[in-house]
Motif scaffolding. Structure first.
Motif, PDB file in Angstrom:
ATOM      1  N   LEU A 158       0.823  -1.209   0.000  1.00 19.53           N
ATOM      2  CA  LEU A 158       0.000   0.000   0.000  1.00 19.53           C
ATOM      3  C   LEU A 158       0.862   1.266   0.000  1.00 19.53           C
ATOM      4  CD1 LEU A 158      -2.963   0.845   0.029  1.00 19.53           C
ATOM      5  CD2 LEU A 158      -2.876   0.865   2.528  1.00 19.53           C
ATOM      6  N   LYS A 159       1.990   1.219   0.705  1.00 21.03           N
ATOM      7  CA  LYS A 159       2.864   2.388   0.763  1.00 21.03           C
ATOM      8  C   LYS A 159       3.418   2.722  -0.620  1.00 21.03           C
ATOM      9  CE  LYS A 159       7.061   4.202   2.949  1.00 21.03           C
ATOM     10  NZ  LYS A 159       8.186   3.918   3.888  1.00 21.03           N
ATOM     11  N   HIS A 160       3.861   1.695  -1.342  1.00 19.65           N
ATOM     12  CA  HIS A 160       4.403   1.939  -2.675  1.00 19.65           C
ATOM     13  C   HIS A 160       3.309   2.417  -3.631  1.00 19.65           C
ATOM     14  CE1 HIS A 160       6.894   1.645  -6.197  1.00 19.65           C
ATOM     15  NE2 HIS A 160       6.083   0.766  -6.757  1.00 19.65           N
ATOM     16  N   LEU A 161       2.115   1.814  -3.512  1.00 18.32           N
ATOM     17  CA  LEU A 161       0.997   2.248  -4.355  1.00 18.32           C
ATOM     18  C   LEU A 161       0.675   3.714  -4.091  1.00 18.32           C
ATOM     19  CD1 LEU A 161      -1.469  -0.789  -4.149  1.00 18.32           C
ATOM     20  CD2 LEU A 161      -0.024  -0.137  -6.086  1.00 18.32           C
ATOM     21  N   HIS A 162       0.767   4.117  -2.818  1.00 16.76           N
ATOM     22  CA  HIS A 162       0.488   5.507  -2.472  1.00 16.76           C
ATOM     23  C   HIS A 162       1.514   6.443  -3.096  1.00 16.76           C
ATOM     24  CE1 HIS A 162       0.161   8.985   0.477  1.00 16.76           C
ATOM     25  NE2 HIS A 162      -1.047   8.892  -0.054  1.00 16.76           N
ATOM     26  N   GLU A 163       2.756   6.028  -3.125  1.00 14.48           N
ATOM     27  CA  GLU A 163       3.802   6.844  -3.757  1.00 14.48           C
ATOM     28  C   GLU A 163       3.519   7.016  -5.255  1.00 14.48           C
ATOM     29  OE1 GLU A 163       7.391   4.779  -2.902  1.00 14.48           O
ATOM     30  OE2 GLU A 163       7.514   5.463  -0.819  1.00 14.48           O
ATOM     31  N   VAL A 164       3.091   5.922  -5.906  1.00 12.78           N
ATOM     32  CA  VAL A 164       2.786   5.982  -7.339  1.00 12.78           C
ATOM     33  C   VAL A 164       1.617   6.922  -7.593  1.00 12.78           C
ATOM     34  CG1 VAL A 164       1.935   4.656  -9.303  1.00 12.78           C
ATOM     35  CG2 VAL A 164       3.725   3.699  -7.838  1.00 12.78           C
ATOM     36  N   VAL A 165       0.531   6.732  -6.829  1.00 11.14           N
ATOM     37  CA  VAL A 165      -0.660   7.559  -7.018  1.00 11.14           C
ATOM     38  C   VAL A 165      -0.341   9.024  -6.732  1.00 11.14           C
ATOM     39  CG1 VAL A 165      -2.977   8.054  -6.140  1.00 11.14           C
ATOM     40  CG2 VAL A 165      -2.279   5.694  -6.593  1.00 11.14           C
ATOM     41  N   SER A 166       0.397   9.284  -5.664  1.00 14.22           N
ATOM     42  CA  SER A 166       0.718  10.661  -5.296  1.00 14.22           C
ATOM     43  C   SER A 166       1.540  11.342  -6.383  1.00 14.22           C
ATOM     44  CB  SER A 166       1.489  10.694  -3.974  1.00 14.22           C
ATOM     45  OG  SER A 166       0.691  10.183  -2.923  1.00 14.22           O
ATOM     46  N   SER A 167       2.372  10.577  -7.056  1.00  9.91           N
ATOM     47  CA  SER A 167       3.257  11.166  -8.069  1.00  9.91           C
ATOM     48  C   SER A 167       2.499  11.661  -9.296  1.00  9.91           C
ATOM     49  CB  SER A 167       4.312  10.142  -8.491  1.00  9.91           C
ATOM     50  OG  SER A 167       3.721   9.102  -9.259  1.00  9.91           O
ATOM     51  N   VAL A 168       1.316  11.113  -9.548  1.00  8.61           N
ATOM     52  CA  VAL A 168       0.545  11.543 -10.726  1.00  8.61           C
ATOM     53  C   VAL A 168      -0.751  12.229 -10.322  1.00  8.61           C
ATOM     54  CG1 VAL A 168       1.510   9.752 -12.201  1.00  8.61           C
ATOM     55  CG2 VAL A 168      -0.605   9.292 -10.932  1.00  8.61           C
ATOM     56  N   ALA A 169      -0.953  12.434  -9.015  1.00 10.18           N
ATOM     57  CA  ALA A 169      -2.207  13.007  -8.532  1.00 10.18           C
ATOM     58  C   ALA A 169      -2.312  14.477  -8.904  1.00 10.18           C
ATOM     59  CB  ALA A 169      -2.305  12.844  -7.021  1.00 10.18           C
ATOM     60  N   LEU A 170      -3.534  14.903  -9.215  1.00  6.93           N
ATOM     61  CA  LEU A 170      -3.813  16.304  -9.524  1.00  6.93           C
ATOM     62  C   LEU A 170      -4.476  16.959  -8.321  1.00  6.93           C
ATOM     63  CD1 LEU A 170      -5.239  15.945 -13.149  1.00  6.93           C
ATOM     64  CD2 LEU A 170      -2.864  16.289 -12.434  1.00  6.93           C
ATOM     65  N   CYS A 171      -4.209  18.257  -8.180  1.00  8.42           N
ATOM     66  CA  CYS A 171      -4.812  19.025  -7.094  1.00  8.42           C
ATOM     67  C   CYS A 171      -5.558  20.207  -7.692  1.00  8.42           C
ATOM     68  CB  CYS A 171      -3.742  19.537  -6.124  1.00  8.42           C
ATOM     69  SG  CYS A 171      -2.801  18.214  -5.326  1.00  8.42           S
ATOM     70  N   ALA A 172      -6.484  20.744  -6.961  1.00  3.91           N
ATOM     71  CA  ALA A 172      -7.231  21.902  -7.435  1.00  3.91           C
ATOM     72  C   ALA A 172      -6.277  23.051  -7.710  1.00  3.91           C
ATOM     73  CB  ALA A 172      -8.262  22.320  -6.396  1.00  3.91           C
TER      74      ALA A 172
END
Length: 442
Positions: free
Chosen positions: A409-423
């Motif tokens: 889950l930690k690695h998945l979170h790093e992947v998602v955070s790296s491509v996540a968009l913010c307002a």
């Protein structure tokens, strides 16, 4: 109940209820309980009487004119007498001793009993199964396919089959399924060809009808062991190039969909489902089905758990954990208990797509809410995220053997955070984010 011992065997002795007078000429009956133990006789007596009543009920049903009820009654009565119902031609083919046992079972005072003979010697013709009747039978025969479906999922599963049968009956009639000919199927196909030509219907709509109709009738044929050859092969219409739902571009999401106040016209739950989809890529129905316990915001890694609780998932690989980051994490903090207004209902996509269309928020007329799922995957592909990781996040099947547990889950979170968009993400910060993602995805 009167239990009497005759010789060394106990019997149940009871008067015949008036209800069964037309099918049981005896005023009082003696039923052997096949035991010399009084305690055992008392235990067996209620069961013996219940079976006797069931046999009388079957005989009563055998007097009716309705073909299906008569056939079912014959099967039940044969079973009550210890025989499996067989059509007369199969009874005739039985070994001599088995035929004699059946013949002896139908005799009453030296004469064959008409109803008993029909049941035990196979004299009741099975009723024809029409197309409409086959659909009624299908719901029971295919009930294993509905296990775990929500009420709304069940409705959506049934409706296309109901439509397919209704259309076929409209064109061909409610024929017995063993009387359906290749010409009937071709006539139905031609009816659909004309609708495609004159009413703007799609070949895909026709092919769904063919698929659902054939599946319904083939299931009944197989489960009822009818042995029919149903003429539903090679009837599909050519569909041409399949329409692809395009992804939203990152620029469109950042400057249009995530602009302050743009989605305020949606109710809170619908807005949070949309924003939650931006950095998770979940299916809209998966979001709608989330329960409060599936949303975990208080740990080191916030995430949602897609689980088959109260509904079926699309497939086994759809069960998964998706970390939350960026605008999606913000959305779930607003809706920590999920989306009860949409839970168990098939309306979130229609609601959101109508809003996006009416407010000029679709990048092209071909776009829809689902484009956010594809956009999230495109960002991961651009960041060179490992295919196994992408498929695990999206709930897609993996075309190779799965070894190990995959990313934690930690690695998945790093992947998602790296491509996540913010307002209100700036172009530069977005570019920096994608640059970091390429490093993590390698």
């Amino acid at each position: 109940m009167n239990i009497t011992k005759r010789g060394s065997t106990y019997h149940l002795v009871r008067r015949v209820p008036k209800r069964y007078g037309s099918v049981e000429p005896r005023g009082t009956i003696w039923i052997s309980l096949h035991t010399d133990s009084e305690n055992e006789a008392k235990r067996k007596a209620p069961v013996a009487w219940s079976l006797m009543e069931a046999a009388w009920e079957a005989r009563l049903a055998g007097e009716v004119d309705d073909a299906e009820r008569r056939y079912e009654a014959a099967r039940n009565l044969a079973a009550m007498r210890g025989f499996r119902y067989l059509p007369v031609e199969k009874v005739a083919a039985l070994p001599r001793q088995e035929r004699l046992e059946r013949l002896e079972a139908v005799m009453r005072n030296g004469e064959p009993d008409r109803i008993e003979a029909a049941a035990i010697l196979g004299g009741v013709t099975p009723p024809p199964i029409t197309v409409n009747r086959a659909l009624e039978m299908f719901w029971t025969l295919a009930r294993d396919r509905t296990l775990g479906k929500s009420e709304d999922q069940l409705r959506r599963w049934k409706n296309p089959r109901i439509k397919a049968v209704r259309n076929f009956v409209e064109v061909v009639g409610d024929k017995a399924i063993d009387q359906i000919t290749p010409d009937d199927v071709l006539e139905f196909r031609q009816w659909w060809v004309e609708r495609v030509e004159t009413e703007g219907k799609t070949p895909n709509s026709a092919n769904k009808d063919f698929t659902h109709l054939a599946d319904t009738l083939r299931t009944v044929n197989r489960m009822k062991r009818l042995g029919l050859v149903l003429p539903f092969t090679d009837v599909a219409l050519k569909e041409g190039e399949k329409r692809v739902r395009p992804p939203f571009s990152t620029e469109w999401i950042e400057t249009k969909l995530l602009a302050p106040g743009v989605l305020d016209g949606l109710n809170t739950e619908a807005r949070c489902i949309v924003l939650g989809m931006v950095n998770t890529g979940y299916r809209p129905s998966e979001a709608a089905g989330l329960l409060p316990e599936h949303i975990r915001l208080d740990g080191t890694v916030p995430y949602v758990s897609i689980e088959p609780v109260g509904r079926q998932l699309k497939n086994a690989t759809s069960k998964r954990l998706i970390p939350l980051a960026g605008v999606s994490l913000d959305a779930f903090r607003q809706c920590p208990d999920g989306f009860p207004a949409y839970r168990g209902k098939d309306k979130i996509s229609d609601t959101v797509n109508k809003f996006l269309r009416e407010n000029g928020l679709l990048e092209t007329p071909a776009h829809s809410l689902y484009g956010l799922r594809h956009a999230f995957e495109d960002r991961m592909i651009a960041a060179r995220v490992d295919e196994r990781v992408r498929r695990d996040l999206f709930g897609h099947a993996y075309n190779r053997e799965r070894y190990g547990k995959g990313a934690d889950l930690k690695h998945l979170h790093e992947v998602v955070s790296s491509v996540a968009l913010c307002a209100r993400s700036s172009a530069s910060s977005s570019s920096k984010s994608r640059s970091n993602a390429r490093k993590i995805g390698r």
